[in-house]
Design a protein around this motif. Structure first.
Motif, PDB file in Angstrom:
ATOM      1  N   MET A 121      42.207  -1.942   4.144  1.00 52.46           N
ATOM      2  CA  MET A 121      43.493  -2.626   3.927  1.00 52.46           C
ATOM      3  C   MET A 121      43.680  -3.672   5.020  1.00 52.46           C
ATOM      4  N   ASP A 122      43.765  -4.955   4.645  1.00 49.25           N
ATOM      5  CA  ASP A 122      43.832  -6.031   5.627  1.00 49.25           C
ATOM      6  C   ASP A 122      45.170  -6.766   5.646  1.00 49.25           C
ATOM      7  N   ASP A 123      46.148  -6.309   4.877  1.00 52.10           N
ATOM      8  CA  ASP A 123      47.385  -7.065   4.759  1.00 52.10           C
ATOM      9  C   ASP A 123      48.568  -6.378   5.429  1.00 52.10           C
ATOM     10  N   ILE A 124      48.309  -5.532   6.419  1.00 54.14           N
ATOM     11  CA  ILE A 124      49.379  -4.917   7.188  1.00 54.14           C
ATOM     12  C   ILE A 124      50.050  -5.981   8.060  1.00 54.14           C
ATOM     13  N   ARG A 125      51.368  -5.962   8.103  1.00 50.59           N
ATOM     14  CA  ARG A 125      52.113  -6.886   8.974  1.00 50.59           C
ATOM     15  C   ARG A 125      53.070  -6.080   9.831  1.00 50.59           C
ATOM     16  N   LEU A 126      53.034  -6.343  11.124  1.00 55.27           N
ATOM     17  CA  LEU A 126      53.952  -5.696  12.049  1.00 55.27           C
ATOM     18  C   LEU A 126      55.068  -6.673  12.414  1.00 55.27           C
ATOM     19  N   VAL A 127      56.291  -6.176  12.398  1.00 53.73           N
ATOM     20  CA  VAL A 127      57.453  -6.974  12.804  1.00 53.73           C
ATOM     21  C   VAL A 127      57.895  -6.445  14.162  1.00 53.73           C
ATOM     22  N   VAL A 183      54.462  -3.312   5.570  1.00 54.79           N
ATOM     23  CA  VAL A 183      55.192  -3.990   6.642  1.00 54.79           C
ATOM     24  C   VAL A 183      55.941  -2.940   7.452  1.00 54.79           C
ATOM     25  N   PHE A 184      55.740  -2.952   8.764  1.00 57.10           N
ATOM     26  CA  PHE A 184      56.358  -1.944   9.622  1.00 57.10           C
ATOM     27  C   PHE A 184      56.986  -2.605  10.840  1.00 57.10           C
ATOM     28  N   ASP A 185      58.236  -2.252  11.116  1.00 56.94           N
ATOM     29  CA  ASP A 185      58.915  -2.712  12.320  1.00 56.94           C
ATOM     30  C   ASP A 185      58.550  -1.796  13.483  1.00 56.94           C
ATOM     31  N   ALA A 186      58.438  -2.365  14.660  1.00 64.27           N
ATOM     32  CA  ALA A 186      58.153  -1.577  15.858  1.00 64.27           C
ATOM     33  C   ALA A 186      58.615  -2.356  17.070  1.00 64.27           C
ATOM     34  N   SER A 187      58.790  -1.642  18.175  1.00 65.00           N
ATOM     35  CA  SER A 187      59.327  -2.250  19.384  1.00 65.00           C
ATOM     36  C   SER A 187      58.395  -1.981  20.562  1.00 65.00           C
ATOM     37  N   VAL A 188      57.942  -3.033  21.208  1.00 66.15           N
ATOM     38  CA  VAL A 188      57.004  -2.885  22.320  1.00 66.15           C
ATOM     39  C   VAL A 188      57.592  -1.944  23.378  1.00 66.15           C
ATOM     40  N   GLY A 189      56.786  -1.010  23.828  1.00 70.31           N
ATOM     41  CA  GLY A 189      57.244  -0.069  24.835  1.00 70.31           C
ATOM     42  C   GLY A 189      58.239   0.956  24.335  1.00 70.31           C
ATOM     43  N   GLY A 190      58.494   0.978  23.018  1.00 75.34           N
ATOM     44  CA  GLY A 190      59.484   1.897  22.477  1.00 75.34           C
ATOM     45  C   GLY A 190      60.899   1.549  22.898  1.00 75.34           C
ATOM     46  N   LEU A 191      61.150   0.272  23.175  1.00 75.91           N
ATOM     47  CA  LEU A 191      62.469  -0.152  23.626  1.00 75.91           C
ATOM     48  C   LEU A 191      63.529   0.088  22.564  1.00 75.91           C
ATOM     49  N   GLY A 192      64.728   0.369  23.025  1.00 75.29           N
ATOM     50  CA  GLY A 192      65.877   0.377  22.143  1.00 75.29           C
ATOM     51  C   GLY A 192      66.222   1.710  21.543  1.00 75.29           C
ATOM     52  N   GLY A 193      66.990   1.656  20.471  1.00 76.01           N
ATOM     53  CA  GLY A 193      67.514   2.843  19.819  1.00 76.01           C
ATOM     54  C   GLY A 193      68.788   2.476  19.107  1.00 76.01           C
TER      55      GLY A 193
END
Length: 302
Positions: free
Chosen positions: A1-7, A226-236
């Motif tokens: 699967m080559d069409d994964i996009r991270l937001v 498509v998956f959202d993620a936050s560098v370092g696990g920042l936020g909440g």
């Protein structure tokens, strides 16, 4: 699967819930580091009142500084028409709007009912359509609400459908309090996919109960790409007890690449950003991967 996009949502959703605001210069440095690591969709800020969200003050300056980049999008969160107009003036090419599947959360978070929130969105979507600006839609509390507990699946489906029908090109389904488990998350995605194309669905999970990666894997198997993620696990979520962090981007990258799924992200460079940003915030990154893979000489605060 080559069409994964991270937001990558760290510069907005991540930082807006941190206790100490980062300077505009540090936020620009953070975004530049994320671009260098290979991220191609990065939430750069939001046009909300600095009185309510001081961490996002100066978002216009951030956006103007990073400018337009070929193949990279910088969605900016806007709560209403005033926010949309400020985003347009700053040169935004993509915006995001935020709805809730829970009436109680909608009232506590944006001080209006679900129906009233859609009335606020209407002129925003119309204005964006008139100038060809893309709009991303968020749905919060898709797997549980801090005030109501369980949220009816029918409400999640209805809000997602309404956002898509109004013109949002993508619907990000948010587990705001991180209470979802894999089978429940997969069932939710299947239900939403009956009214929104799977190609227009994204997943936004928090790791409050340690279920984020399992939920991502379950929804990946359902066809979400498509998956959202936050560098370092920042936020909440400041309204959800214990919801202290988004899933860390580096953990998602590590899992996907280990499965043979290409993300286009340079993991060590991403970890450098995680460590540097966490250091600027006065704490350690939430993800142990960053501590292992970051280069101390390149993650140092300048």
């Amino acid at each position: 699967m080559d069409d994964i996009r991270l937001v990558e949502v760290g510069p907005r959703d991540g930082l807006q819930n941190e206790t100490y605001p980062l300077s505009v210069a540090n936020r620009i440095q953070m975004i530049e580091g994320l671009i260098d690591a290979g991220l191609r969709t990065i939430e750069a800020g939001s046009f909300v009142s600095p009185k309510w969200v001081p961490q996002m003050a100066g978002s216009a300056d951030v956006l103007r500084s990073i400018g337009r980049r070929e193949g990279i999008s910088f969605p900016m969160l806007v709560p209403n028409l005033k926010g949309f107009e400020a985003a347009r003036e700053a040169g935004a090419e993509e915006i995001a709007i935020f709805a809730s599947a829970s009436e109680s959360f909608s009232q506590r978070n944006i001080n209006c009912s679900i129906d009233e929130s859609f009335e606020r969105f209407r002129p925003v979507l119309e204005g964006a359509r008139d100038i060809g600006m893309r709009v991303r839609g968020y749905v919060s509390c898709v797997l549980g609400c801090p005030y109501e507990g369980n949220v009816p699946l029918s409400s999640v489906v209805d809000v997602a459908r309404r956002l898509h029908n109004m013109g949002c090109y993508e619907i990000s389904l948010g587990d705001t309090i991180g209470i979802g488990t894999p089978r429940v998350a997969a069932a939710m995605v299947r239900a939403v996919a009956t009214v929104v194309p799977m190609t227009a669905i994204a997943l936004h999970v928090h790791n409050t109960y340690g279920q984020a990666l399992a939920n991502i894997l379950a929804c990946l198997e359902e066809g979400v790409t498509v998956f959202d993620a936050s560098v370092g696990g920042l936020g909440g979520c400041p309204y959800a007890k214990g919801a202290t962090g988004n899933v860390a981007t580096e953990e998602v990258v590590f899992m996907l690449e280990g499965m043979g799924v290409r993300t286009g992200v340079d993991l060590p460079k991403l970890c450098n950003v995680a460590v540097r940003t966490a250091t600027q915030l006065g704490r350690d990154p939430a993800s142990p991967i960053s501590k292992i893979l970051a280069d101390p000489t390149k993650a140092a605060v300048s």
